[in-house]
Design a protein around this motif. Structure first.
Motif, PDB file in Angstrom:
ATOM      1  N   ARG A  97       0.878  -1.176   0.000  1.00  0.00           N
ATOM      2  CA  ARG A  97       0.000   0.000   0.000  1.00  0.00           C
ATOM      3  C   ARG A  97       0.914   1.225   0.000  1.00  0.00           C
ATOM      4  NH1 ARG A  97      -2.723  -4.260   0.162  1.00  0.00           N
ATOM      5  NH2 ARG A  97      -4.950  -4.334   0.580  1.00  0.00           N
ATOM      6  N   GLU A  98       1.446   1.548  -1.178  1.00  0.00           N
ATOM      7  CA  GLU A  98       2.424   2.635  -1.295  1.00  0.00           C
ATOM      8  C   GLU A  98       1.874   3.973  -0.847  1.00  0.00           C
ATOM      9  OE1 GLU A  98       4.563   2.834  -4.954  1.00  0.00           O
ATOM     10  OE2 GLU A  98       5.232   0.762  -4.798  1.00  0.00           O
ATOM     11  N   GLU A  99       0.543   4.141  -0.892  1.00  0.00           N
ATOM     12  CA  GLU A  99      -0.030   5.409  -0.447  1.00  0.00           C
ATOM     13  C   GLU A  99       0.200   5.633   1.055  1.00  0.00           C
ATOM     14  OE1 GLU A  99      -3.566   2.467  -0.555  1.00  0.00           O
ATOM     15  OE2 GLU A  99      -1.670   2.736  -1.574  1.00  0.00           O
ATOM     16  N   TYR A 100       0.514   4.558   1.786  1.00  0.00           N
ATOM     17  CA  TYR A 100       0.818   4.672   3.220  1.00  0.00           C
ATOM     18  C   TYR A 100       2.322   4.741   3.449  1.00  0.00           C
ATOM     19  CZ  TYR A 100      -3.970   2.821   3.507  1.00  0.00           C
ATOM     20  OH  TYR A 100      -5.309   2.599   3.350  1.00  0.00           O
ATOM     21  N   ASN A 101       3.058   3.835   2.784  1.00  0.00           N
ATOM     22  CA  ASN A 101       4.496   3.716   2.979  1.00  0.00           C
ATOM     23  C   ASN A 101       4.996   2.710   1.940  1.00  0.00           C
ATOM     24  OD1 ASN A 101       6.864   2.098   4.131  1.00  0.00           O
ATOM     25  ND2 ASN A 101       6.761   3.753   5.622  1.00  0.00           N
TER      26      ASN A 101
END
Length: 132
Positions: A97-101
């Protein structure tokens, strides 16, 4: 610091069959249980399932979810697979979940009462190269 989290269930025995294998995966065990509740943790209670004390049916909270720390990506995958195999519903397959990390690897499911739960790890990619 959060002391513990409790969520409602309409059937403690059914919920326990669902949660026991999931809690084992993340290192929790049953510390206390009754016909109205089951409490999990490593040494102290951290997560509980309880029938509502007001006698009303339990319902899942919109916008609420509980994330359990997993030691690695394989555990996240197993958590998701075990939950879905046990009757839970997929609410977000295991993956980055790149939008988080850039290292946030999580999976989301709904339990038998509709509560949203997640397993997550921040470990870097495993040496065998899986990025699911």
């Amino acid at each position: 610091m959060i002391h513990h989290v409790s969520i409602g269930t309409n059937d403690v025995h059914r919920a326990r069959k669902f949660y026991d294998p999931l809690m084992t995966l993340i290192g929790f065990r049953v510390l206390k249980s009754s016909d109205r509740s089951v409490h999990y943790g490593a040494s102290d209670i951290a997560f509980s399932l309880e029938t509502p004390t007001n006698g009303e049916p339990a319902s899942a909270g919109n916008g609420i979810h509980i994330a359990f720390q997993a030691p690695d990506r394989e555990t996240v995958r197993r958590f998701h697979e075990t939950a879905v195999t046990s009757g839970g519903s997929d609410d977000g397959a295991p993956g980055i979940r790149e939008e988080y990390n850039t290292n946030y690897y999580g999976a989301f499911v709904r339990d038998l009462d509709g509560n949203k739960i997640e397993a997550v790890t921040y470990t870097a990619r495993e040496s065998f190269g899986l990025n699911r």
